[in-house]
Scaffold this motif. Sequence first.
Motif, PDB file in Angstrom:
ATOM      1  N   LEU A 165     -81.636  54.860 -27.206  1.00 47.19           N
ATOM      2  CA  LEU A 165     -80.910  54.612 -26.259  1.00 47.19           C
ATOM      3  C   LEU A 165     -80.896  56.033 -25.158  1.00 47.19           C
ATOM      4  N   PRO A 166     -80.303  55.698 -23.794  1.00 46.78           N
ATOM      5  CA  PRO A 166     -80.368  56.749 -22.753  1.00 46.78           C
ATOM      6  C   PRO A 166     -79.535  57.948 -23.212  1.00 46.78           C
ATOM      7  N   THR A 167     -78.374  57.613 -24.016  1.00 51.07           N
ATOM      8  CA  THR A 167     -77.325  58.701 -24.145  1.00 51.07           C
ATOM      9  C   THR A 167     -76.547  58.482 -25.428  1.00 51.07           C
ATOM     10  N   GLU A 168     -76.130  59.744 -26.022  1.00 54.18           N
ATOM     11  CA  GLU A 168     -75.617  59.553 -27.262  1.00 54.18           C
ATOM     12  C   GLU A 168     -74.387  58.748 -27.440  1.00 54.18           C
ATOM     13  N   SER A 169     -74.481  57.685 -28.239  1.00 57.58           N
ATOM     14  CA  SER A 169     -73.275  56.531 -28.216  1.00 57.58           C
ATOM     15  C   SER A 169     -72.878  56.378 -29.845  1.00 57.58           C
ATOM     16  N   ARG A 170     -71.553  55.721 -29.889  1.00 59.85           N
ATOM     17  CA  ARG A 170     -71.104  55.380 -31.041  1.00 59.85           C
ATOM     18  C   ARG A 170     -71.119  53.629 -31.318  1.00 59.85           C
ATOM     19  N   ALA A 171     -71.479  53.319 -32.411  1.00 60.96           N
ATOM     20  CA  ALA A 171     -71.225  51.637 -32.738  1.00 60.96           C
ATOM     21  C   ALA A 171     -69.945  51.559 -32.848  1.00 60.96           C
ATOM     22  N   VAL A 172     -69.577  50.324 -32.401  1.00 63.01           N
ATOM     23  CA  VAL A 172     -68.399  49.630 -32.344  1.00 63.01           C
ATOM     24  C   VAL A 172     -68.213  48.083 -32.885  1.00 63.01           C
ATOM     25  N   ALA A 173     -69.427  47.602 -32.950  1.00 63.77           N
ATOM     26  CA  ALA A 173     -69.635  46.117 -33.539  1.00 63.77           C
ATOM     27  C   ALA A 173     -70.922  45.734 -33.821  1.00 63.77           C
ATOM     28  N   THR A 174     -71.195  45.019 -34.510  1.00 67.28           N
ATOM     29  CA  THR A 174     -72.682  44.279 -34.973  1.00 67.28           C
ATOM     30  C   THR A 174     -72.702  42.908 -35.274  1.00 67.28           C
ATOM     31  N   ALA A 175     -73.597  42.179 -35.009  1.00 68.76           N
ATOM     32  CA  ALA A 175     -73.489  40.619 -35.003  1.00 68.76           C
ATOM     33  C   ALA A 175     -75.029  40.306 -35.156  1.00 68.76           C
ATOM     34  N   GLU A 176     -75.577  39.651 -35.935  1.00 71.08           N
ATOM     35  CA  GLU A 176     -76.956  39.058 -35.914  1.00 71.08           C
ATOM     36  C   GLU A 176     -78.114  40.002 -35.366  1.00 71.08           C
ATOM     37  N   GLY A 177     -78.038  41.159 -35.897  1.00 74.92           N
ATOM     38  CA  GLY A 177     -79.281  41.994 -35.636  1.00 74.92           C
ATOM     39  C   GLY A 177     -78.675  42.742 -34.267  1.00 74.92           C
TER      40      GLY A 177
ATOM     41  N   ILE B 139     -70.934  52.375 -27.380  1.00 73.00           N
ATOM     42  CA  ILE B 139     -70.288  52.938 -26.550  1.00 73.00           C
ATOM     43  C   ILE B 139     -70.463  54.211 -26.303  1.00 73.00           C
ATOM     44  N   PRO B 140     -70.900  54.690 -25.055  1.00 71.04           N
ATOM     45  CA  PRO B 140     -71.606  56.219 -24.652  1.00 71.04           C
ATOM     46  C   PRO B 140     -70.498  57.105 -25.207  1.00 71.04           C
ATOM     47  N   LYS B 141     -70.605  58.511 -25.905  1.00 72.24           N
ATOM     48  CA  LYS B 141     -69.434  59.031 -26.179  1.00 72.24           C
ATOM     49  C   LYS B 141     -68.995  59.675 -24.877  1.00 72.24           C
TER      50      LYS B 141
ATOM     51  N   VAL C 122     -78.222  47.151 -21.028  1.00 69.97           N
ATOM     52  CA  VAL C 122     -77.095  48.000 -20.172  1.00 69.97           C
ATOM     53  C   VAL C 122     -75.995  46.746 -20.037  1.00 69.97           C
ATOM     54  N   VAL C 123     -74.704  47.078 -20.370  1.00 67.85           N
ATOM     55  CA  VAL C 123     -73.589  46.278 -19.931  1.00 67.85           C
ATOM     56  C   VAL C 123     -72.629  46.920 -19.308  1.00 67.85           C
ATOM     57  N   PRO C 124     -71.955  46.632 -17.990  1.00 64.84           N
ATOM     58  CA  PRO C 124     -71.120  47.283 -17.323  1.00 64.84           C
ATOM     59  C   PRO C 124     -69.766  47.609 -18.033  1.00 64.84           C
ATOM     60  N   ARG C 125     -69.229  48.757 -18.074  1.00 63.27           N
ATOM     61  CA  ARG C 125     -67.870  48.778 -18.809  1.00 63.27           C
ATOM     62  C   ARG C 125     -66.794  48.292 -18.120  1.00 63.27           C
ATOM     63  N   PRO C 126     -66.099  47.337 -18.852  1.00 57.56           N
ATOM     64  CA  PRO C 126     -64.852  46.534 -18.126  1.00 57.56           C
ATOM     65  C   PRO C 126     -63.847  47.588 -17.684  1.00 57.56           C
ATOM     66  N   PRO C 127     -63.163  47.051 -16.408  1.00 63.76           N
ATOM     67  CA  PRO C 127     -62.188  48.145 -16.077  1.00 63.76           C
ATOM     68  C   PRO C 127     -60.852  48.091 -17.119  1.00 63.76           C
ATOM     69  N   GLY C 128     -60.326  49.205 -17.012  1.00 64.53           N
ATOM     70  CA  GLY C 128     -59.009  49.509 -18.167  1.00 64.53           C
ATOM     71  C   GLY C 128     -59.371  49.466 -19.644  1.00 64.53           C
ATOM     72  N   LEU C 129     -60.742  49.806 -19.785  1.00 64.66           N
ATOM     73  CA  LEU C 129     -61.049  49.994 -21.266  1.00 64.66           C
ATOM     74  C   LEU C 129     -60.394  51.249 -21.829  1.00 64.66           C
ATOM     75  N   LEU C 130     -60.197  52.467 -21.151  1.00 64.96           N
ATOM     76  CA  LEU C 130     -59.580  53.705 -21.818  1.00 64.96           C
ATOM     77  C   LEU C 130     -58.133  53.522 -21.957  1.00 64.96           C
ATOM     78  N   LYS C 131     -57.598  52.529 -21.710  1.00 64.01           N
ATOM     79  CA  LYS C 131     -55.987  52.376 -21.674  1.00 64.01           C
ATOM     80  C   LYS C 131     -55.564  51.711 -22.823  1.00 64.01           C
ATOM     81  N   PHE C 132     -56.740  51.147 -23.579  1.00 58.97           N
ATOM     82  CA  PHE C 132     -56.380  50.741 -24.960  1.00 58.97           C
ATOM     83  C   PHE C 132     -55.810  51.482 -25.800  1.00 58.97           C
ATOM     84  N   PHE C 133     -54.907  51.137 -26.705  1.00 58.68           N
ATOM     85  CA  PHE C 133     -54.471  51.967 -27.752  1.00 58.68           C
ATOM     86  C   PHE C 133     -54.776  51.276 -29.267  1.00 58.68           C
ATOM     87  N   PHE C 134     -55.791  51.932 -29.668  1.00 57.24           N
ATOM     88  CA  PHE C 134     -56.765  51.406 -30.541  1.00 57.24           C
ATOM     89  C   PHE C 134     -57.711  50.273 -30.152  1.00 57.24           C
TER      90      PHE C 134
END
Length: 403
Positions: A135-147, A152-154, A173-185
Motif C-alpha cells: 500500500l502507498p502509506t501506512e494504514s489501519r484496517a477497519v473492515a473485512t469481507a470476502e477477501g 484507512i491511512p493513519k 483507491v477510494v476517495p474519503r467521504p466528507p465529514g468522516l473525521l466528525k464521527f464519534f466512534f
Amino acid sequence: MAAVPAVDAEGSVIFSDLGYNGIHEEDDKYGREMVSQPKKETSKMDANIWRLLPDHLIERVLPWLPVPSIVRSQLVCKSWNSMINSRLFSHYYSEAYFLVEREPWFLVFPKKHENLGLAYDPLENRWINLPFNFLPTESRAVATAEGLICMIPKANNINSLYICNPFSKSWRVVPRPPGLLKFFFLVAGVVVEKMTRSFKMVLAGSELVSGDIDQFVLTAEVYDSETNCWMRSRSFLVEAPVFPWRAISHGILYCVIGQAPWNIIGFNVHNGSWFRISAPMPALLTSVKLMDHKGRLILIGGIGNSGITTEIGMWELNEASVEWMKVGGLPKEFCDGFLMSLSRRFACVGHGDLIYFTSKKYPKMLVYDLSTQSWNWMQCCPELVDPHLHIFNGFCFQPRLDM
C-alpha cells in the motif's frame, strides 16, 4: 478489483510460517470437555499421479484447494504458475469458492510491526505473516469481507481510503467521504455482491447534537464500487453514541449503542435506512458483541450480577418471533478459569462458525465452533505481546483470490 494470486520474487513472507504451531494438549486442567486443537495430518501424494494428470484436470482441481496451497502451487513449475494466473483459473476458482465451506482466519495487526498483519489459519493450525507494504502509506484496517480489507491511512492529511486484497496485493483507491473525521466512534463494514463481485463500503458514526448530551445523530456514508461515489444516509436520532462492536449480516450493518441495558441498531446498506432491533435483550448482560453466522445475527455477551461476568452466552436473533434464542455458551466452571482478571472481561471476534475469545492474564485463546458446539484451546502467537489488547483490533478474515 481483478485479483491474481502472487508470490514475491524476493521470497516474501506471504505464507512463511512463524515457527509455531501451538501446543496440543490431551487434557486441560479445567476439564476434559474442553477439546484441544487437533494436529492436522498431511499426506504426500505420489508424484506420478500428478505428472500424468492432464493440465485441463489440474486446472479444475487446484481451485478447490485452500488458499495457502494454491499460492504455494505457483512454485511447482512455470506452467502451473501461468495456469493459476490465468483468467480461466480465476473463473474456476470463483465457481468453487461458494461450494466449499472455508473457516475464517483470525487477523490482527501488532503495533510493533508496521504494515504487517498476523493471521491464524485454523485449517493448517498455524500463524502466518501478511505484509501490507504494497500500500502507498501506512494504514489501519477497519473492515473485512470476502477477501477484501478496508484500510484507512493513519495520516489525516491523506484524502483517500484503500480497499485491498493482501494475497494478490491488488488495491484500489477510494476517495474519503466528507465529514468522516466528525464521527464519534467509527463503525465500518463491507458488503460484496456474490454475482458481480462489486462491493459497497459503509462508514457510520454518531455526532453529538449541539447542547444536548443525551441526543446523538447516527449517519452513514455508503460507497458503491460500480458508481465510484459516496451516498449519505438520512440521519437517525438515538439516545447514546454508537460503539465499535458491529457485524454485517445479509446486507445489514448492526451496531451497538449505549451501555447496559444496550440497544442494537440496524442499517440497510442497500436502501440506506436505519431501524431498531425490537427483540428484548437477554437478562443480566455485562457486555455485548455481535457477529454474522451464515446470514444470521449472533449476539455474544457476558452474563452476571452487578456487572461481574460469570458466564458467556450466545444468542441468535429470531426475526420471525422477534426474540433472542440461546445457541451456546461457556459454562461457569470454565469461566472461573478463563476469566482470571479482577474485571473478568473478555474480548471476542467471530464470523461463520468460529468465534475467537481472549481474556486478560490468560495465555491462550478460546475458539468456539457453532456448528459442533465445541470449545478448543488455541495457543497465541508469540509475536502478540498482549493478545487481549490485539483482539479488540482483530478481524475474522475469509481469504479469497478472485477479488
